[in-house]
Design an enzyme around this catalytic site. Structure first.
Site, PDB file in Angstrom:
ATOM      1  N   ASP A  89      -2.374   4.787  -2.999  1.00 31.01           N
ATOM      2  CA  ASP A  89      -3.333   5.638  -2.275  1.00 31.01           C
ATOM      3  C   ASP A  89      -3.237   7.028  -2.890  1.00 31.01           C
ATOM      4  OD1 ASP A  89      -4.776   7.085  -0.441  1.00 31.01           O
ATOM      5  OD2 ASP A  89      -3.329   6.847   1.201  1.00 31.01           O
ATOM      6  N   HIS A 134     -14.365   2.847   4.892  1.00 26.42           N
ATOM      7  CA  HIS A 134     -13.483   3.204   6.009  1.00 26.42           C
ATOM      8  C   HIS A 134     -14.307   3.646   7.214  1.00 26.42           C
ATOM      9  CE1 HIS A 134      -9.602   3.505   7.585  1.00 26.42           C
ATOM     10  NE2 HIS A 134      -9.290   4.750   7.321  1.00 26.42           N
ATOM     11  N   ASP A 136      -1.186  14.336   7.106  1.00 32.52           N
ATOM     12  CA  ASP A 136      -1.734  13.771   5.863  1.00 32.52           C
ATOM     13  C   ASP A 136      -2.917  14.636   5.420  1.00 32.52           C
ATOM     14  OD1 ASP A 136      -2.453  12.027   3.821  1.00 32.52           O
ATOM     15  OD2 ASP A 136      -3.415  10.581   5.149  1.00 32.52           O
ATOM     16  N   SER A 153       1.015   4.279   0.857  1.00 34.11           N
ATOM     17  CA  SER A 153       0.138   5.026   1.767  1.00 34.11           C
ATOM     18  C   SER A 153       0.459   6.515   1.790  1.00 34.11           C
ATOM     19  CB  SER A 153       0.337   4.428   3.168  1.00 34.11           C
ATOM     20  OG  SER A 153      -0.070   5.328   4.174  1.00 34.11           O
ATOM     21  N   GLY A 154      -0.576   7.326   1.657  1.00 31.95           N
ATOM     22  CA  GLY A 154      -0.390   8.771   1.781  1.00 31.95           C
ATOM     23  C   GLY A 154      -0.065   9.169   3.210  1.00 31.95           C
ATOM     24  N   PHE A 155      -0.687   8.493   4.151  1.00 32.23           N
ATOM     25  CA  PHE A 155      -0.437   8.796   5.564  1.00 32.23           C
ATOM     26  C   PHE A 155       1.026   8.528   5.911  1.00 32.23           C
ATOM     27  CE2 PHE A 155      -0.012   7.616   9.983  1.00 32.23           C
ATOM     28  CZ  PHE A 155      -0.663   8.646  10.631  1.00 32.23           C
ATOM     29  N   TRP A 191       0.867  -1.173   0.000  1.00 34.12           N
ATOM     30  CA  TRP A 191       0.000   0.000   0.000  1.00 34.12           C
ATOM     31  C   TRP A 191       0.903   1.223   0.000  1.00 34.12           C
ATOM     32  CZ3 TRP A 191      -4.462   2.332  -0.628  1.00 34.12           C
ATOM     33  CH2 TRP A 191      -4.946   3.328   0.214  1.00 34.12           C
ATOM     34  N   ARG A 234     -13.240   4.735  -2.695  1.00 31.18           N
ATOM     35  CA  ARG A 234     -13.268   4.734  -1.220  1.00 31.18           C
ATOM     36  C   ARG A 234     -14.309   5.735  -0.745  1.00 31.18           C
ATOM     37  NH1 ARG A 234      -7.872   5.884   2.462  1.00 31.18           N
ATOM     38  NH2 ARG A 234      -8.810   7.072   4.149  1.00 31.18           N
TER      39      ARG A 234
HETATM   40  C1  SPV Z   1      -3.339   5.777   4.486  1.00 31.86           C
HETATM   41  O1  SPV Z   1      -2.637   4.869   4.946  1.00 31.86           O
HETATM   42  O2  SPV Z   1      -2.853   6.772   3.923  1.00 31.86           O
HETATM   43  C2  SPV Z   1      -4.806   5.687   4.584  1.00 31.86           C
HETATM   44  C3  SPV Z   1      -5.403   4.938   5.688  1.00 31.86           C
HETATM   45  O3  SPV Z   1      -5.477   6.303   3.771  1.00 31.86           O
HETATM   46  S1  SPV Z   1      -5.908   6.014   6.945  1.00 31.86           S
HETATM   47  O4  SPV Z   1      -4.764   6.787   7.370  1.00 31.86           O
HETATM   48  O5  SPV Z   1      -6.475   5.191   8.029  1.00 31.86           O
HETATM   49  O6  SPV Z   1      -6.954   6.893   6.397  1.00 31.86           O
HETATM   50 MG    MG Z   2      -4.405   7.782   2.755  1.00 28.94          MG
END
Ligand code: SPV
Ligand code: MG
Length: 290
Positions: free
Chosen positions: A81, A186, A54, A42-44, A40, A155
């Protein structure tokens, strides 16, 4: 077989795939060694790596650069993401073609307005797009992909925005109608009741994706029992694990006045050499340095 086809085949064969967050090539290599089915982007995690919240602060170029670096060091399929897709349906067309070319096998696009606010923060500003506008973004993504196996995952943040199950189901159905291959649902609730309720009520033909960050008790056996969730994304566990390890080690070094104790608890440098592919470089040196 392309990586996108591989991801679809794994989902068909196993019913459920496990996708680990990666914020760097090293974290991707570790996820692959541990046995995950995919990564993944991931943006976060990437935001946290830069020490930023984020909130659409990391640019598409920064995220793409990291995704390319990850794709270069891992054979796993990558689920990107892409947050809100960096704008409207026109931005989505550009983003999907860039991400597919960079090596992603799937994109997740969320139905929030740009700039977004991270989903799990208490009191976060959570605004959703009009359903029709988001349908246009999904249609644009589907029309742009080159490989028909490339997954377009919609999403919905309906629960995150506090809009309830009926709105979440309505949005998910509209996004599936627009051509989404899967729906990511989510929730920021500390228990999985919203996700389990949604999954039981979901009668759509496309499977679901979850990110059990806020509700860790929803493990693979409970997910399999629900029957329509095909992908679990472990969304912030890579960066949290890395931060935990660094925090403990750094504090110990200061407390102990040196590295005399911590060196026993962390990977020896030889393990890092292995993860870096040092052996290969050594044999290349023997072959080519004349
Ligand atoms: C990410 O991992 O960037 C997500 C998941 O989008 S969350 O941070 O839970 O939204
Ligand atoms: Mg994200």
């Amino acid at each position: 077989m392309t990586k996108a086809k591989l991801l679809r085949t794994r989902m068909d064969e196993r019913g459920l795939v496990h996708i680990m967050a990666a914020h760097s090539p090293l974290s991707a290599i570790l996820a692959e060694e541990a046995g995950f089915d995919g990564l993944w982007a991931s943006g976060f995690e990437l935001s946290a790596l830069y020490g930023l919240p984020d909130m659409s602060l990391i640019s598409m170029t920064q995220h793409l650069d990291m995704l390319r670096a990850i794709a270069g060091r891992s054979s796993l399929p990558i689920v990107a993401d892409i947050d809100t897709g960096y704008g409207n349906a026109i931005n989505i067309i550009h983003a999907v073609s860039e991400y597919e070319r960079a090596g992603a096998c799937a994109v997740v696009i969320e139905d929030k307005t740009f700039p977004k606010v991270t989903s799990l923060v208490v009191g976060g500003r959570q605004e959703l797009l009009r359903v029709e506008e988001f349908q246009g973004k999904i249609e644009a993504a589907v029309a742009t992909r080159q490989n028909p196996d490339f997954l377009v995952i919609a999403r919905t943040e309906a629960f995150i925005a506090g809009l309830g199950e009926a709105e979440a189901l309505n949005r998910a159905a509209a996004y599936a109608e627009a051509g989404a291959d899967m729906i990511l649902i989510h929730s920021k609730k500390k228990d999985p009741s919203e996700i389990e309720g949604f999954s039981r009520a979901w009668k759509g033909s496309v499977p679901l994706v979850i990110v059990p960050n806020a509700f860790p008790d929803l493990d693979a056996s409970r997910v399999k029992a629900l029957g329509n969730i095909a992908m679990m994304i472990y969304g912030n566990y890579g960066i949290r694990a890395a931060a935990t390890a660094m925090q403990e080690t750094f504090r110990c070094i200061i407390a102990d006045g040196g590295v005399q104790n911590v060196h026993r608890d962390i990977l020896p440098v030889e393990d890092i050499f292995r993860l870096q592919g040092m052996d290969r470089t050594k044999s290349d040196e023997a072959k080519f340095l004349k």
